[in-house]
Design a protein around this motif. Structure first.
Motif, mmCIF file in Angstrom:
data_model
loop_
_atom_site.group_PDB
_atom_site.id
_atom_site.type_symbol
_atom_site.label_atom_id
_atom_site.label_comp_id
_atom_site.label_asym_id
_atom_site.label_seq_id
_atom_site.Cartn_x
_atom_site.Cartn_y
_atom_site.Cartn_z
ATOM 1 N N CYS A 172 0.824 -1.213 0.000
ATOM 2 C CA CYS A 172 0.000 0.000 0.000
ATOM 3 C C CYS A 172 0.856 1.260 0.000
ATOM 4 O O CYS A 172 0.347 2.363 0.240
ATOM 5 N N GLY A 173 2.158 1.100 -0.255
ATOM 6 C CA GLY A 173 3.061 2.248 -0.291
ATOM 7 C C GLY A 173 3.210 2.801 -1.687
ATOM 8 O O GLY A 173 2.262 2.813 -2.482
ATOM 9 N N LEU A 174 4.417 3.231 -2.015
ATOM 10 C CA LEU A 174 4.700 3.878 -3.296
ATOM 11 C C LEU A 174 5.454 2.948 -4.236
ATOM 12 O O LEU A 174 6.270 2.142 -3.781
ATOM 13 N N PRO A 175 5.238 3.070 -5.536
ATOM 14 C CA PRO A 175 6.167 2.428 -6.472
ATOM 15 C C PRO A 175 7.568 2.989 -6.218
ATOM 16 O O PRO A 175 7.717 4.177 -5.897
ATOM 17 N N LEU A 176 8.592 2.165 -6.320
ATOM 18 C CA LEU A 176 9.935 2.598 -5.930
ATOM 19 C C LEU A 176 10.438 3.813 -6.697
ATOM 20 O O LEU A 176 11.218 4.606 -6.180
ATOM 21 N N CYS A 177 10.006 3.977 -7.944
ATOM 22 C CA CYS A 177 10.480 5.124 -8.714
ATOM 23 C C CYS A 177 9.968 6.443 -8.151
ATOM 24 O O CYS A 177 10.520 7.508 -8.448
ATOM 25 N N LEU A 178 8.924 6.392 -7.322
ATOM 26 C CA LEU A 178 8.391 7.603 -6.707
ATOM 27 C C LEU A 178 8.866 7.792 -5.275
ATOM 28 O O LEU A 178 8.630 8.839 -4.684
ATOM 29 N N VAL A 179 9.534 6.781 -4.721
ATOM 30 C CA VAL A 179 10.092 6.905 -3.372
ATOM 31 C C VAL A 179 11.279 7.853 -3.433
ATOM 32 O O VAL A 179 12.155 7.712 -4.294
ATOM 33 N N PRO A 180 11.330 8.854 -2.550
ATOM 34 C CA PRO A 180 12.482 9.757 -2.545
ATOM 35 C C PRO A 180 13.790 8.972 -2.460
ATOM 36 O O PRO A 180 13.877 7.972 -1.739
ATOM 37 N N GLU A 181 14.796 9.410 -3.197
ATOM 38 C CA GLU A 181 16.051 8.658 -3.288
ATOM 39 C C GLU A 181 16.673 8.396 -1.931
ATOM 40 O O GLU A 181 17.201 7.314 -1.677
#
Length: 200
Positions: free
Chosen positions: A127-136
């Motif tokens: 239920c979190g974010l796709p990794l490409c949208l997770v802040p680096e």
């Protein structure tokens, strides 16, 4: 894990559809704080609260300061996104925001939480974010274990960009319901060159 979806009764009670539950939940959390229970507060992003996260972080820190920097409170707040995969939740843009519209509030809340020592989790869940949208700077903390193809099969989809992404092996993608509602154009490929040297 206790769900609390806003910094005010007006926001939280509107989301739950149960007037009075915000105040009752606060009283319950007040009591839990006095026990050895490891407490996590679950904030579910939806349209009604998508701008409230920074205020929510401040509210939590002010009301329950023991969650800030506490040695047992490894994560004080866990965030997630309103489900687009269940018949209980209407699949509507009036309820389910895009990741893009949530990001300013999420990032501002994260910055505030980091500044005061309140840990926030939720990046690595379904239920979190796709990794490409997770802040680096947050991505390195997400579990690096590969996700088996059978996990979430049929429930998650990926975009064409995902086939070229160095992180696709450990990313769920987006819920099928989310893709049907908002598409997959927010997803982008992460190049291997952009990853930290220590990445496997």
């Amino acid at each position: 894990m206790v769900s609390l979806h806003g910094s005010t009764a007006a926001i939280s009670d509107a989301i739950t559809g149960a007037p009075g539950t915000f105040a009752a939940t606060l009283r319950g959390i007040d009591e839990l704080i006095r026990t050895p229970v490891h407490l996590r507060l679950n904030f579910v992003f939806c349209q009604a609260n998508r701008s409230d996260f920074p205020r929510f972080v401040d509210f939590v820190a002010q009301r329950w300061p023991s969650l800030v920097g506490s040695p047992w409170a490894d994560v004080g707040i866990v965030f997630s996104f309103v489900a687009s995969h269940t018949d209980v939740v209407p699949r509507s843009a009036t309820l389910i925001p895009t990741y893009t519209t949530v990001m300013p509030s999420l990032l501002a809340g994260l910055a505030r939480a980091r500044a005061i020592g309140l840990r926030v989790g939720g990046f690595d869940s379904m239920c979190g974010l796709p990794l490409c949208l997770v802040p680096e700077n947050e991505r390195a903390a997400v579990a690096s274990k590969a996700i088996a193809p059978s996990v979430g099969a049929g429930e998650f989809v990926k975009a064409e960009a995902c086939t070229h992404c160095a992180e696709t092996y450990r990313c769920f993608g987006v819920r099928r319901g989310y893709a049907e509602l908002h598409g997959t154009t927010e997803l982008r490929a992460i190049s291997r060159d952009s990853l930290a040297p220590a990445h496997p």
